[in-house]
Design an enzyme around this catalytic site. Structure first.
Site, short mmCIF file in Angstrom:
data_model
loop_
_atom_site.label_atom_id
_atom_site.label_comp_id
_atom_site.label_asym_id
_atom_site.label_seq_id
_atom_site.Cartn_x
_atom_site.Cartn_y
_atom_site.Cartn_z
N LYS A 1 50.69 -22.84 -3.30
CA LYS A 1 50.65 -22.68 -1.85
C LYS A 1 52.07 -22.57 -1.35
CE LYS A 1 47.21 -22.78 1.18
NZ LYS A 1 45.80 -22.47 0.83
N1 GLU Z 1 44.48 -19.26 1.59
C1 GLU Z 1 43.18 -19.07 1.02
C2 GLU Z 1 42.63 -20.39 0.47
O1 GLU Z 1 43.00 -21.44 0.89
C3 GLU Z 1 43.14 -17.93 0.02
C4 GLU Z 1 44.16 -17.97 -1.06
C5 GLU Z 1 44.22 -16.67 -1.87
O2 GLU Z 1 43.52 -15.72 -1.55
O3 GLU Z 1 45.00 -16.64 -2.82
O4 GLU Z 1 41.76 -20.41 -0.37
#
Ligand code: GLU
Length: 548
Positions: free
Chosen positions: A238
């Site tokens: 993240k």
């Molecule tokens: N931000 C999204 C999540 O929390 C998607 C992450 C992604 O597509 O890599 O799952």
């Protein structure tokens, strides 16, 4: 010779206290000085004398019981780390203590000298490293959930310690120019990669004023379990920038996005770590990130991010995928309950990318979406809102508030509206011990990450309200991100129908795995989903072996 660590053991059972003392003094790699206190008051007095490195605390004491023991101690001796000593029967209490800030807990019947010594050393290290950056309620929640799953599956301590913190984290300080040319703002940015064992790492980038290293770490951990639960070949990551994107012009947002990408450029790449949108970012931000990365490489590298615009190699269906996934999972749960969704009602908190699409797909199935909200407040209509009409209103007004024919409600009132399905699709920490008793829904589908606290989970379980946990309910986003990456690396294009068919199939299988596991293990769905993820990661770690 290393300096001895001063440990206070607050434990009223003299046999247990002696055993712990003996175990600590018998450890070879470290030296300990141990003081034993038989009650909380004596323990607090001992720590207040100063020079204490850590407290081992039994929660059941003659002068104090339960979580109260921890809270009283914590308020007097912060920031000295506390590790809880618990019996098998009081595990739930111990996990609440972790959520409230304890470093770890040890089950009394299972303690060995080595385990104890490691827990003590790691807890001390953690508190030292944490400072302010790690102070995050989300990280406490993520740790508490992980420690609970680890305990249930009796995860060996080597793996437990390796998984509690991310393998790689980068903190960057970045500057961007405001539209007023002479003004430069400096903000903090992060990229955290939790597990690098199973392929590239994957996870969104969040622009939000509350972001810190702890929060990004919690979200990266959840990505690890989510990808593993879905059987995607990724570890969790993240990123984020501590900034309020609402206060930026489009040009400022572009400069910020590009500079952030440049700062973390060595960490990311199609085979390394693949960012995607999250709160406060979108397709446009992904396009800028892709462009910045490609400019440095000298050729176009669309696969460095997912959630891009389709014209740059984005996947059909990615934008809607998280909301669509929420609804696919709700459909499975409805089938299990014999519900006809066209006779059901829903409430959606949040009207961003996830909330809007969830509301839209629910209403397309005939569900009456009675209320939705955004940061400004909510709107309510008993017979169901016209979601497309509402979306047009939001385009003009910038908020759901003021939508014709609907009553205004606050975000708190919204959560308490009677409905069959409640979809929290906004921020974390929304369903808490304070309001869990007031909810009038039968099923919760978590579109957001971490919207429900552990205490709320227990209240909801007692009230017979099922929670479809974030790891499963919002996994549609990263799953279609995976499809986007696969299409990109193979130079293929799938139709929307193909994308959605595959998405539905993967979510159906994951839903089944979670429900079956919950039934077999007698746990709630969240714990079952977590265990499914954790076990898969551990299997991969063990089979790769530890280098060198
Ligand atoms: N931000 C999204 C999540 O929390 C998607 C992450 C992604 O597509 O890599 O799952």
């Amino acid at each position: 010779m290393t300096q001895a660590m001063n440990i206070v053991v607050i434990e009223d059972n003299p046999m247990h206290a002696r055993l712990i003392e003996r175990l600590l003094l018998g450890v070879r790699q470290a030296q300990y000085q141990v003081q034993v206190a038989g009650d909380l008051a004596t323990g607090i007095a001992a720590v207040e004398e100063g020079g204490v490195d850590l407290v081992l605390l039994d929660l059941m004491l003659p002068d104090s019981e339960g979580l109260d023991s921890f809270l009283r101690l914590r308020s007097r001796i912060d920031p000295v780390p506390i590790v809880i000593l618990t019996s098998m029967d009081d595990m739930e209490l111990a996990s609440h203590a972790v959520e409230s800030g304890a470093q770890d807990y040890l089950v009394k019947g299972q303690i060995t000298g080595e385990l104890l010594s490691r827990a003590v050393r790691y807890a001390i290290e953690r508190v030292r490293a944490r400072a302010e950056e790690w102070r995050s309620p989300m990280l406490r929640l993520a740790h508490q959930q992980f420690l609970k799953a680890a305990q249930i599956i009796r995860l060996e301590d080597n793996l437990r310690q390796r998984l509690l913190f991310p393998q790689r984290s980068q903190v960057v300080t970045l500057s961007y120019r405001r539209d007023e040319y002479t003004q430069v703002e400096t903000v903090f940015g992060y990229r955290v990669q939790h597990v690098l064992t199973m392929g590239p790492t994957k996870g969104g980038v969040r622009f939000h004023h509350g972001v810190n290293l702890g929060e990004v770490t919690a979200l990266a951990m959840w990505m690890t379990w989510k990808c593993a639960l879905m059987h995607l070949p990724f570890g969790g990551a993240k990123g984020g920038v501590r900034v309020d994107p609402g206060a930026l012009s489009k040009q400022e947002l572009q400069r910020l996005s590009r500079r952030y990408t440049a700062e973390i450029i060595d960490m990311i790449g199609p085979d390394k770590d693949i960012p995607a949108p999250d709160m406060g970012t979108n397709e446009q931000v992904m396009a800028w990130m892709m462009d910045t990365y490609s400019e440095q490489k000298g050729y176009a590298v669309p696969t460095v991010v997912t959630g891009k615009p389709v014209v740059l190699g984005g996947s059909k269906g990615r934008k809607e995928a998280t909301g669509q996934g929420v609804v696919y999972v709700v459909e499975e749960a409805a089938r299990d309950r014999g519900w006809d969704l066209s006779e059901r009602t829903a409430v959606v908190q949040g009207f961003g990318n996830v909330g809007y699409h969830a509301a839209r797909f629910l209403s397309e199935l005939g569900v009456k979406v009675r209320a939705v909200s955004d940061v400004e407040g909510g709107v309510y209509r008993e017979d169901g809102l016209d979601i497309e009409g509402l979306a047009r209103h939001v385009e003009e007004a910038g908020t759901v508030v003021g939508f014709e024919g609907a009553d205004r409600v606050t975000n708190q009132e919204l959560l308490e509206i009677p409905c069959d399905v409640l979809v929290p699709a906004a921020l974390e920490n929304q369903i808490t011990a304070r309001n869990a008793g007031e909810l009038r829904c039968r099923l919760i589908a978590e579109g957001a990450n971490g919207p429900t606290t552990t205490e709320a989970d227990e209240i909801l379980a007692d009230r017979g309200i099922t929670v479809l946990p974030d790891l499963l309910a919002n996994a549609g986003g990263v799953t279609v991100s995976y499809f986007e990456w696969v299409q990109g690396t193979q130079n293929m294009m799938w139709s929307l129908k193909e994308v959605n068919q595959r998405l539905r199939q993967l979510l159906q299988r994951a839903y089944r795995r979670v429900v079956d596991r919950a039934e077999a293990g007698g746990t709630d769905l969240r714990t079952a989903a977590l265990i499914a993820g954790v076990e898969r990661v551990c299997e991969a770690k063990l089979i790769r072996g530890l280098f060198p």
